[in-house]
Design a protein around this motif. Sequence first.
Motif, PDB file in Angstrom:
ATOM      1  N   ILE A  28       0.827  -1.278  -0.037  1.00  0.00           N
ATOM      2  CA  ILE A  28      -0.213  -0.153  -0.105  1.00  0.00           C
ATOM      3  C   ILE A  28       0.911   1.361  -0.164  1.00  0.00           C
ATOM      4  O   ILE A  28       1.928   1.287   0.734  1.00  0.00           O
ATOM      5  CB  ILE A  28      -1.036   0.113   1.369  1.00  0.00           C
TER       6      ILE A  28
ATOM      7  N   TYR B 290      -0.731  11.635   5.895  1.00  0.00           N
ATOM      8  CA  TYR B 290      -0.252  11.266   7.103  1.00  0.00           C
ATOM      9  C   TYR B 290      -0.770  12.501   7.975  1.00  0.00           C
ATOM     10  O   TYR B 290      -1.854  13.312   7.682  1.00  0.00           O
ATOM     11  CB  TYR B 290       1.195  11.283   7.364  1.00  0.00           C
TER      12      TYR B 290
ATOM     13  N   TYR C 187      -6.753  -4.046   7.048  1.00  0.00           N
ATOM     14  CA  TYR C 187      -6.961  -3.069   5.711  1.00  0.00           C
ATOM     15  C   TYR C 187      -6.945  -4.237   4.638  1.00  0.00           C
ATOM     16  O   TYR C 187      -6.379  -5.548   4.790  1.00  0.00           O
ATOM     17  CB  TYR C 187      -5.638  -2.433   5.671  1.00  0.00           C
TER      18      TYR C 187
END
Length: 443
Positions: A106, A111, A310
């Motif tokens: 990924i 951020y 995820y």
Amino acid sequence: MSVRSATEVPEIVDTSGQASTQRRGSPGPAKYSAINLVKKGLSHGEWPRTFHDHELAKSYDVVIIGAGIHGLAAAYYLASNHGITNVAVLDKSYIGGGGSGRNTAIVRSNYLTPEGVSFYERSMELYRDLALTLNFNVMFSERGHLTLAHTDASVRTMRWRAEVNKLLGVNSELIDAQEVGRIEPRLDVSTNTRYPILGALYHPPGGTIRHDAVNWGYARAADKLGVQIHQNTEVLGINTVGGKVTGVRTSRGEVSAPIVLNCTAGWASLICDMVGLKLPLITHPLEAAVTEPVKVFLKSVVVSGSLHVYVSQTDRGELVFGASTAPYPSYSMRGSLEFTQELASHVIELMPSVAGLRLMRQWAGLCDMTPDFSPIMGFTPVEGFFVDVGWGTYGFKAGPVSGEAMAKTIADQMQAPIISAFTYERFPAGTLVGEKGAASVGH
Ligand code: PYC
């Protein structure tokens, strides 16, 4: 979905290492004929090596420990950006055998801290052009990245991240549950679930890149510029004289070098120990798994911090899953039944329609966690000993920018500005860069 595939890359990768402007599908030189390709495919010997084996030399200008993406990228940029080619990359195993080949591929730059956003955004820039830079198809797929929020606190963090991202020019926004359902219809966005989806941080430029291809591409390009890659070469000790690095002791003999760069993950603290350097790193395993392939139905990368999972779907159709780090420190890379059980229950909660899918494989990698979830990069108190460590669960996406920044730091003998916040001194100085809020899952 915008997928940058090999057909959009203007140059076809020619295994001889020569660039060609030939477009796929059009008739071309005899070396691309179907018969020639089949002949070459069946007679492996004719394919040129991606990189070469060498005798270990007696000395190098720079020795890099760890032939993962960080080590290979640093070697490549030392050679390509700074003309430093007398470089050896040493690995006790094979290239990309650690975290670089075990991650879930990924990439993103959404951020939380300004330092983190700028740093990972530079990595995305380098990743976007990597196929052209390396003349190697790294299968970059800009498919969008959704970080789901299931609580008010997490909606607040997503809003905070979106605002920091926007200020720094990164495409990222807070969206509501209906919009999430529109982007990914297989997600259960109803309100009668245990952890209802309240919204998400949507980051359209996020996506995936084939991690093995990134390793091979950097290895091939570095090798072509004269860098030596030594697999199965374990570093057993680091020599110092008067607080200065003088070389390394390896399973294949001793090598002198004034500069040693630690680009390992999982073993970073063991390598630092060789020069008596103690870093605040704790190593935790992280497990991942992949299903059988099915028709593509999931466009984006989907992350749920509350459900510790995820997921993305490969171009081949497999679902790739990852979870949080294990709650205990360990160097074990074995898969566990606890992981698959938890994973299955959480994934089914998010996407009930995948309940019938079969898991095909599971594996684990090692994450060196720092107290603030940011890396430790650059100079150390031991002259000539540099670190690019402490990646936690963020290492793969930082590979290109880390290589570029470490090469610059070594060549200029000055901390590259883009990593000025990530020094070792921030721990005694108390200037931490708290990046936990950008983690994909809880830790
Ligand atoms: O931070 O995007 C992330 C991530 C994915 C897998 C592990 N970390």
